[in-house]
Design an enzyme around this catalytic site. Structure first.
Site, PDB file in Angstrom:
ATOM      1  N   GLY A   7       0.842  -1.198   0.000  1.00 29.14           N
ATOM      2  CA  GLY A   7       0.000   0.000   0.000  1.00 29.14           C
ATOM      3  C   GLY A   7       0.873   1.243   0.000  1.00 29.14           C
ATOM      4  N   SER A  10      -0.673   7.257   1.422  1.00 30.64           N
ATOM      5  CA  SER A  10      -0.134   8.336   2.254  1.00 30.64           C
ATOM      6  C   SER A  10       0.830   7.802   3.316  1.00 30.64           C
ATOM      7  CB  SER A  10      -1.281   9.089   2.938  1.00 30.64           C
ATOM      8  OG  SER A  10      -2.251   9.445   1.988  1.00 30.64           O
ATOM      9  N   LEU A  11       0.327   6.967   4.218  1.00 24.75           N
ATOM     10  CA  LEU A  11       1.194   6.509   5.311  1.00 24.75           C
ATOM     11  C   LEU A  11       2.258   5.535   4.818  1.00 24.75           C
ATOM     12  CD1 LEU A  11      -0.583   5.861   8.718  1.00 24.75           C
ATOM     13  CD2 LEU A  11       0.620   7.874   7.895  1.00 24.75           C
ATOM     14  N   GLY A  12       1.902   4.660   3.880  1.00 28.55           N
ATOM     15  CA  GLY A  12       2.874   3.697   3.349  1.00 28.55           C
ATOM     16  C   GLY A  12       4.070   4.422   2.744  1.00 28.55           C
ATOM     17  N   ALA A 129      -0.399  12.457   6.897  1.00 28.59           N
ATOM     18  CA  ALA A 129       0.129  12.573   5.531  1.00 28.59           C
ATOM     19  C   ALA A 129      -1.048  12.519   4.571  1.00 28.59           C
ATOM     20  CB  ALA A 129       1.093  11.429   5.237  1.00 28.59           C
ATOM     21  N   LYS A 182      -8.740   5.799  20.749  1.00 29.23           N
ATOM     22  CA  LYS A 182      -8.781   6.572  19.498  1.00 29.23           C
ATOM     23  C   LYS A 182     -10.106   6.317  18.775  1.00 29.23           C
ATOM     24  CE  LYS A 182      -5.976   7.678  15.488  1.00 29.23           C
ATOM     25  NZ  LYS A 182      -5.041   7.148  14.510  1.00 29.23           N
ATOM     26  N   ASN A 186     -12.928   9.074  17.858  1.00 23.91           N
ATOM     27  CA  ASN A 186     -13.378   9.164  16.478  1.00 23.91           C
ATOM     28  C   ASN A 186     -14.899   9.021  16.390  1.00 23.91           C
ATOM     29  OD1 ASN A 186     -14.089   8.091  13.804  1.00 23.91           O
ATOM     30  ND2 ASN A 186     -11.906   8.367  13.414  1.00 23.91           N
ATOM     31  N   ASN A 190     -16.248  12.364  14.631  1.00 21.17           N
ATOM     32  CA  ASN A 190     -16.285  12.336  13.166  1.00 21.17           C
ATOM     33  C   ASN A 190     -17.687  12.180  12.564  1.00 21.17           C
ATOM     34  OD1 ASN A 190     -13.587  12.443  13.768  1.00 21.17           O
ATOM     35  ND2 ASN A 190     -12.975  10.994  12.192  1.00 21.17           N
TER      36      ASN A 190
HETATM   37  P1  NAP Z   1      -4.327   5.745   1.285  1.00 18.98           P
HETATM   38  O1  NAP Z   1      -3.554   7.004   1.068  1.00 18.98           O
HETATM   39  O2  NAP Z   1      -5.644   5.589   0.647  1.00 18.98           O
HETATM   40  O3  NAP Z   1      -3.380   4.535   0.881  1.00 18.98           O
HETATM   41  C1  NAP Z   1      -3.827   3.197   0.828  1.00 18.98           C
HETATM   42  C2  NAP Z   1      -3.004   2.499  -0.216  1.00 18.98           C
HETATM   43  O4  NAP Z   1      -3.315   1.121  -0.202  1.00 18.98           O
HETATM   44  C3  NAP Z   1      -3.256   3.000  -1.647  1.00 18.98           C
HETATM   45  O5  NAP Z   1      -2.020   3.342  -2.229  1.00 18.98           O
HETATM   46  C4  NAP Z   1      -3.866   1.779  -2.337  1.00 18.98           C
HETATM   47  O6  NAP Z   1      -3.466   1.630  -3.683  1.00 18.98           O
HETATM   48  C5  NAP Z   1      -3.224   0.673  -1.541  1.00 18.98           C
HETATM   49  N1  NAP Z   1      -3.879  -0.625  -1.739  1.00 18.98           N
HETATM   50  C6  NAP Z   1      -5.161  -0.983  -1.498  1.00 18.98           C
HETATM   51  N2  NAP Z   1      -5.365  -2.266  -1.830  1.00 18.98           N
HETATM   52  C7  NAP Z   1      -4.159  -2.729  -2.291  1.00 18.98           C
HETATM   53  C8  NAP Z   1      -3.722  -3.984  -2.806  1.00 18.98           C
HETATM   54  N3  NAP Z   1      -4.561  -5.021  -2.906  1.00 18.98           N
HETATM   55  N4  NAP Z   1      -2.433  -4.107  -3.186  1.00 18.98           N
HETATM   56  C9  NAP Z   1      -1.581  -3.070  -3.088  1.00 18.98           C
HETATM   57  N5  NAP Z   1      -1.935  -1.848  -2.626  1.00 18.98           N
HETATM   58  C10 NAP Z   1      -3.222  -1.688  -2.225  1.00 18.98           C
HETATM   59  O7  NAP Z   1      -4.561   5.510   2.858  1.00 18.98           O
HETATM   60  P2  NAP Z   1      -3.766   6.123   4.108  1.00 18.98           P
HETATM   61  O8  NAP Z   1      -4.268   7.501   4.372  1.00 18.98           O
HETATM   62  O9  NAP Z   1      -2.299   5.909   3.958  1.00 18.98           O
HETATM   63  O10 NAP Z   1      -4.362   5.217   5.274  1.00 18.98           O
HETATM   64  C11 NAP Z   1      -3.903   3.898   5.539  1.00 18.98           C
HETATM   65  C12 NAP Z   1      -4.401   3.539   6.944  1.00 18.98           C
HETATM   66  O11 NAP Z   1      -3.710   4.386   7.888  1.00 18.98           O
HETATM   67  C13 NAP Z   1      -5.904   3.831   7.148  1.00 18.98           C
HETATM   68  O12 NAP Z   1      -6.484   2.860   7.969  1.00 18.98           O
HETATM   69  C14 NAP Z   1      -5.912   5.189   7.835  1.00 18.98           C
HETATM   70  O13 NAP Z   1      -7.078   5.412   8.620  1.00 18.98           O
HETATM   71  C15 NAP Z   1      -4.671   5.081   8.699  1.00 18.98           C
HETATM   72  N6  NAP Z   1      -4.099   6.393   9.070  1.00 18.98           N
HETATM   73  C16 NAP Z   1      -3.830   7.329   8.100  1.00 18.98           C
HETATM   74  C17 NAP Z   1      -3.278   8.545   8.471  1.00 18.98           C
HETATM   75  C18 NAP Z   1      -2.934   9.601   7.439  1.00 18.98           C
HETATM   76  O14 NAP Z   1      -2.546  10.714   7.830  1.00 18.98           O
HETATM   77  N7  NAP Z   1      -3.042   9.349   6.148  1.00 18.98           N
HETATM   78  C19 NAP Z   1      -3.004   8.813   9.828  1.00 18.98           C
HETATM   79  C20 NAP Z   1      -3.293   7.824  10.788  1.00 18.98           C
HETATM   80  C21 NAP Z   1      -3.849   6.608  10.395  1.00 18.98           C
HETATM   81  P3  NAP Z   1      -4.041   2.517  -4.886  1.00 18.98           P
HETATM   82  O15 NAP Z   1      -3.303   3.811  -4.788  1.00 18.98           O
HETATM   83  O16 NAP Z   1      -3.666   1.716  -6.068  1.00 18.98           O
HETATM   84  O17 NAP Z   1      -5.516   2.654  -4.637  1.00 18.98           O
END
Ligand code: NAP
Length: 303
Positions: A7, A10-12, A129, A182, A186, A190
Site C-alpha cells: 500500500g 499516504s502513510l505507506g 500525511a 482513538k 473518532n 467524526n
Molecule cells: P491511502 O492514502 O488511501 O493509501 C492506501 C493504499 O493502499 C493505496 O495506495 C492503495 O493503492 C493501496 N492498496 C489498497 N489495496 C491494495 C492492494 N490489494 N495491493 C496493493 N496496494 C493496495 O490511505 P492512508 O491515508 O495511507 O491510510 C492507511 C491507513 O492508515 C488507514 O487505515 C488510515 O485510517 C490510517 N491512518 C492514516 C493517516 C494519514 O494521515 N493518512 C493517519 C493515521 C492513520 P491505490 O493507490 O492503487 O488505490
C-alpha cells in the site's frame, strides 16, 4: 531483512521513504501492472516535507513477485487490508511479522486470526500525511506511532531501525487500550461532523448530544474491559474538539471527496461490540443508522 510495504498511499509512502532514506532495504508492493508502470515512469515516490520535495527510487514489485516476505508493513485502508495480504499470502514466511497501520479495530483481529503463525503488530499513528498526487505524498503533521502486540508483550529487536529512520515509535504494552481510545474519540467527533457538515469546533453547539454519546462510549469501553480507555473520555473529546476547532475531520473530508470511509471499523465496530456484549446503546446505534443513511444518499458504501 527487507521491509515490504503493502500500500504505497499516504502513510505507506511516509514510512517507505524514511526507511529508504536511512539506507534500510525497502520494497514496495503495488497493486497491479498499471500502477507499477506508472511508478516506474515517475522514477519513484516523492515526499514533500517542510515544503521540500525529494524523490525516492525504491524498488517496487507486484503481489506475485517470487521473493519471500519476512516483515510486511500493511498500509492499506482497513477495508482493503485483509484482501491485500491474501494476495501475497503464499510469499509470507511462516514466522513473518506484519505491522498493521489501520485505523479503528476489527481488521487487525481478522488478519491475526487468518494468519495465526505471523506476528501481528498493531500500530496506532498520530502522524499525518496526504496524497497530493498518486505518487506524491505530503508529510502534513508530526506525531507518534505506538506499536504493540496484544498476544505477546516483548518488543521486537528492530525498533532501533525506526529510530534511525526518524520514525517516532514507542512500544506499548496495551495497544488495544490506545486503539479503543482513538476509536471512541473518532466515534464521538467524526460522524457528527459529517451529519452536521461542519468543522470540529462547531460541534460544541451540540454539547448535549456529544455528552450522551460519550456516556454510551464510556459504558461500552468499561463493559469491554477497557477501563483505562474509558477514563475521562468526554473531557478528552472536548479537548480534541478545541484543539482542532477549525479543522474538518478526516471522515468529513472523505465524504466530501466522495471516498469510502472506514465507518465499519469505527462506529460499526463499536456497535457490533456492544451487541456482542448485550449492551443497549441506543444513541450509538441511532448515530450509526443516521450516518449509514447519509452515506447511502451520497452514493458511498455503508460499511
Ligand atoms: P491511502 O492514502 O488511501 O493509501 C492506501 C493504499 O493502499 C493505496 O495506495 C492503495 O493503492 C493501496 N492498496 C489498497 N489495496 C491494495 C492492494 N490489494 N495491493 C496493493 N496496494 C493496495 O490511505 P492512508 O491515508 O495511507 O491510510 C492507511 C491507513 O492508515 C488507514 O487505515 C488510515 O485510517 C490510517 N491512518 C492514516 C493517516 C494519514 O494521515 N493518512 C493517519 C493515521 C492513520 P491505490 O493507490 O492503487 O488505490
Amino acid at each position: 531483512m527487507s521491509w515490504h510495504i503493502l500500500g504505497a498511499g499516504s502513510l505507506g509512502s511516509l514510512w517507505a521513504t524514511r526507511l529508504a532514506r536511512a539506507g534500510l532495504p525497502v520494497r514496495l508492493i503495488l497493486r497491479n501492472p498499471q500502477r507499477l508502470a506508472q511508478y516506474q515512469a515517475a522514477g519513484g515516490l516523492s515526499l514533500v516535507e517542510n515544503g521540500q520535495s525529494s524523490l525516492h527510487a525504491i524498488p517496487a514489485e507486484l503481489p506475485d513477485a517470487p521473493n519471500a516476505i519476512h516483515r510486511l508493513l500493511v498500509a492499506c485502508k482497513a477495508y482493503d487490508a485483509e484482501a491485500a495480504i491474501a494476495q501475497v499470502a503464499t510469499r509470507l514466511e511462516p514466522r513473518c511479522e506484519m505491522l498493521l497501520l489501520q485505523n479503528g479495530l476489527g481488521s487487525q483481529q481478522a488478519i491475526a486470526e487468518r494468519w495465526p503463525r505471523a506476528r501481528c503488530l498493531f500500530v496506532s499513528s498520530t502522524e499525518g500525511a496526504y496524497r497530493e498526487d498518486d505518487l506524491r505524498v505530503v508529510f502534513a503533521g508530526r506525531g507518534q506511532n505506538w506499536l504493540g502486540d496484544p498476544a505477546a508483550p516483548a518488543p521486537p529487536d528492530w525498533l532501533g531501525e525506526l529510530a534511525r529512520a526518524g520514525i517516532p515509535a514507542t512500544w506499548s504494552t496495551d495497544i488495544l487500550a490506545r486503539l479503543w481510545r482513538k476509536l471512541a474519540l473518532n466515534c464521538a467527533i467524526n460522524p457528527l461532523s459529517v451529519l452536521y457538515d461542519c468543522r470540529n469546533g462547531e460541534l460544541l453547539r451540540h454539547r448535549e448530544e456529544l455528552g450522551a454519546l460519550c456516556a454510551e462510549l464510556t459504558e461500552l469501553l468499561a463493559a469491554n474491559g477497557q477501563t483505562d480507555a474509558a477514563t475521562g473520555l468526554e473531557s478528552e473529546v472536548l479537548r480534541v474538539i478545541e484543539a482542532t476547532r477549525s479543522n474538518y475531520s478526516s471522515m468529513h473530508q472523505d465524504v466530501r471527496l466522495g471516498r469510502r470511509t472506514e465507518i465499519g471499523y469505527l462506529l460499526g465496530h463499536a456497535c457490533a461490540t456492544a451487541d456482542g456484549l448485550d449492551l443497549r446503546l441506543p444513541r450509538l446505534h441511532a448515530l450509526h443508522r443516521r450516518l449509514r443513511d447519509h452515506l447511502q444518499r451520497n452514493g458511498l458504501p455503508m460499511d
